[in-house]
Design a protein around this motif. Structure first.
Motif, short mmCIF file in Angstrom:
data_model
loop_
_atom_site.label_atom_id
_atom_site.label_comp_id
_atom_site.label_asym_id
_atom_site.label_seq_id
_atom_site.Cartn_x
_atom_site.Cartn_y
_atom_site.Cartn_z
N LYS A 21 0.83 -1.20 0.00
CA LYS A 21 0.00 0.00 0.00
C LYS A 21 0.86 1.25 0.00
CE LYS A 21 -3.74 2.47 0.28
NZ LYS A 21 -4.64 2.61 -0.90
N GLU A 88 -8.71 1.82 0.75
CA GLU A 88 -7.93 1.70 1.96
C GLU A 88 -7.53 0.25 2.21
OE1 GLU A 88 -10.82 3.21 1.64
OE2 GLU A 88 -10.88 5.14 2.70
N SER A 90 -7.29 -1.15 5.04
CA SER A 90 -8.14 -1.70 6.10
C SER A 90 -9.46 -2.24 5.57
CB SER A 90 -8.40 -0.64 7.18
OG SER A 90 -8.87 0.56 6.59
N TYR A 153 -7.47 7.65 -1.99
CA TYR A 153 -8.60 6.92 -1.45
C TYR A 153 -9.85 7.20 -2.28
CZ TYR A 153 -5.37 6.49 2.42
OH TYR A 153 -4.27 6.22 3.18
N SER A 277 -2.57 -0.69 9.13
CA SER A 277 -3.13 0.40 8.33
C SER A 277 -3.54 1.58 9.20
CB SER A 277 -4.32 -0.10 7.50
OG SER A 277 -5.44 -0.36 8.33
N HIS A 278 -4.00 1.28 10.40
CA HIS A 278 -4.40 2.35 11.32
C HIS A 278 -3.18 2.98 12.02
CE1 HIS A 278 -8.76 2.02 11.07
NE2 HIS A 278 -8.60 0.71 11.00
N LEU A 281 -0.56 4.02 8.47
CA LEU A 281 -1.15 4.77 7.36
C LEU A 281 -2.19 5.79 7.83
CD1 LEU A 281 -1.63 1.87 4.77
CD2 LEU A 281 0.31 3.43 5.03
N GLU A 283 -5.25 5.43 8.50
CA GLU A 283 -6.52 5.32 7.79
C GLU A 283 -7.69 5.48 8.76
OE1 GLU A 283 -5.14 2.36 4.15
OE2 GLU A 283 -6.57 1.67 5.62
N LYS A 284 -8.66 6.25 8.34
CA LYS A 284 -9.85 6.48 9.16
C LYS A 284 -11.09 6.11 8.35
CE LYS A 284 -7.78 10.20 11.93
NZ LYS A 284 -7.89 11.60 12.37
#
Length: 308
Positions: A21, A88, A90, A153, A277-278, A281, A283-284
């Protein structure tokens, strides 16, 4: 030792997800070919090392024999790499690693195997979760169509299509793998393989096939498209390739050591991919997406428990 190999595989494959990613530029339409180049190079080097320095007795007919299975796995990974441009990690990782549900359905439909109630629950959770994630992605894409959004994204139909293609084709590879081992392997498809070396030989065949795909990808990217590979843009692809190859290697020894425990444990590596990922990265997701991803993860874990 099998436990150490299992832990290593989980860390390597979840790490491969993370670095794949990180190495994917949404604006680079050739990004997935570059990933195939990187993985093909590293796996090719490893396969050749095993045959030469490692002393594995490899019969080249096995490369052809295992080709249909290798092709399914590699094609699925290509779609997985393509999907990373749009979605994403996630979300992508739980979908991609839900192929066990598809394998269960294929065994139920084509081999007339029975499905335990718990497996049915898992398949329903995973299938419903994938449908809801696809629906959420489509609604978000419609909502944001007129807004400026981060292309990393980007919300579109492709965001779900590629991971779903991964899980379908990967499941086909797993299904073929099972058929080969259960029905065809001993007398028809493989030569020079003992029960102790079958996983290693099949893994070498897979890695050599990936090497060929990597060479073809290099010809396309560097020769036809005249693109370039740079350390700045592509370093994480190389790291991901190393992680993927190490994970594939340790996976073989984890299964040969204690398959009944190692297989379901390794199958849950997607949980760590979501965690990375959290953490790395940042990511949310929306609450509804967290809920649905939780459904999918529960389904994956249930399938893993059934393998024990």
């Amino acid at each position: 030792m099998w436990f150490l190999f299992t832990i290593c595989t989980i860390l390597m494959w979840s790490g491969s997800d993370l670095f794949s990613k990180m190495g994917t530029q949404p604006s680079d339409k050739l990004s997935h070919f570059k990933m195939l180049m990187a993985v093909g190079f590293v796996m090719g080097v490893h396969a050749i090392w095993q045959i030469t320095v490692g002393g594995v007795d490899y019969q080249w007919f096995n490369f052809i024999a295992y080709l249909p299975v290798s092709a399914m796995y590699i094609i699925s990974m290509m779609f997985g790499y393509m999907g990373l441009r749009y979605i994403e990690l996630s979300i992508s990782s739980p979908i991609c690693n839900s192929s066990g549900a598809m394998v269960a359905l294929m065994c139920f439909v084509f081999l007339k195997q029975t499905m335990p109630p718990l497996a049915l629950v898992a398949v329903i959770l995973i299938s419903l979760g994938i449908f809801l994630l696809a629906l959420f992605e489509k609604l978000d894409a419609d909502k944001e169509r007129s807004e400026a959004v981060d292309r990393k994204y980007e919300k579109s139909v492709l965001a779900i299509v590629f991971p779903v293609l991964y899980l379908i084709i990967d499941a086909m590879g797993t299904f073929l793998d099972g058929l080969y081992f259960d029905f065809a392997m001993p007398e028809i498809f493989y030569t020079g393989i003992t029960e102790e070396t079958v996983e290693v030989v099949c893994n070498i065949s897979y890695e050599l096939t990936f090497m060929v795909v990597g060479i073809l990808s290099a010809v396309y990217v560097l020769g036809i498209k005249k693109d370039k590979i740079t350390l700045k843009n592509d370093k994480f692809k190389g790291v991901a390739a190393v992680f993927e190859t190490i994970g594939q290697f340790t996976y073989v020894f984890a299964l040969s050591g204690n398959a009944i425990v190692a297989a379901p444990a390794i199958g849950s590596y997607t949980v760590f991919s979501v965690l990375w990922s959290h953490l790395f990265l940042k990511e949310k997701l929306q609450k509804k997406q967290y809920f649905v991803i939780g459904m999918v993860l529960i389904g994956v874990i249930l399938l893993a428990i059934l393998d024990m």
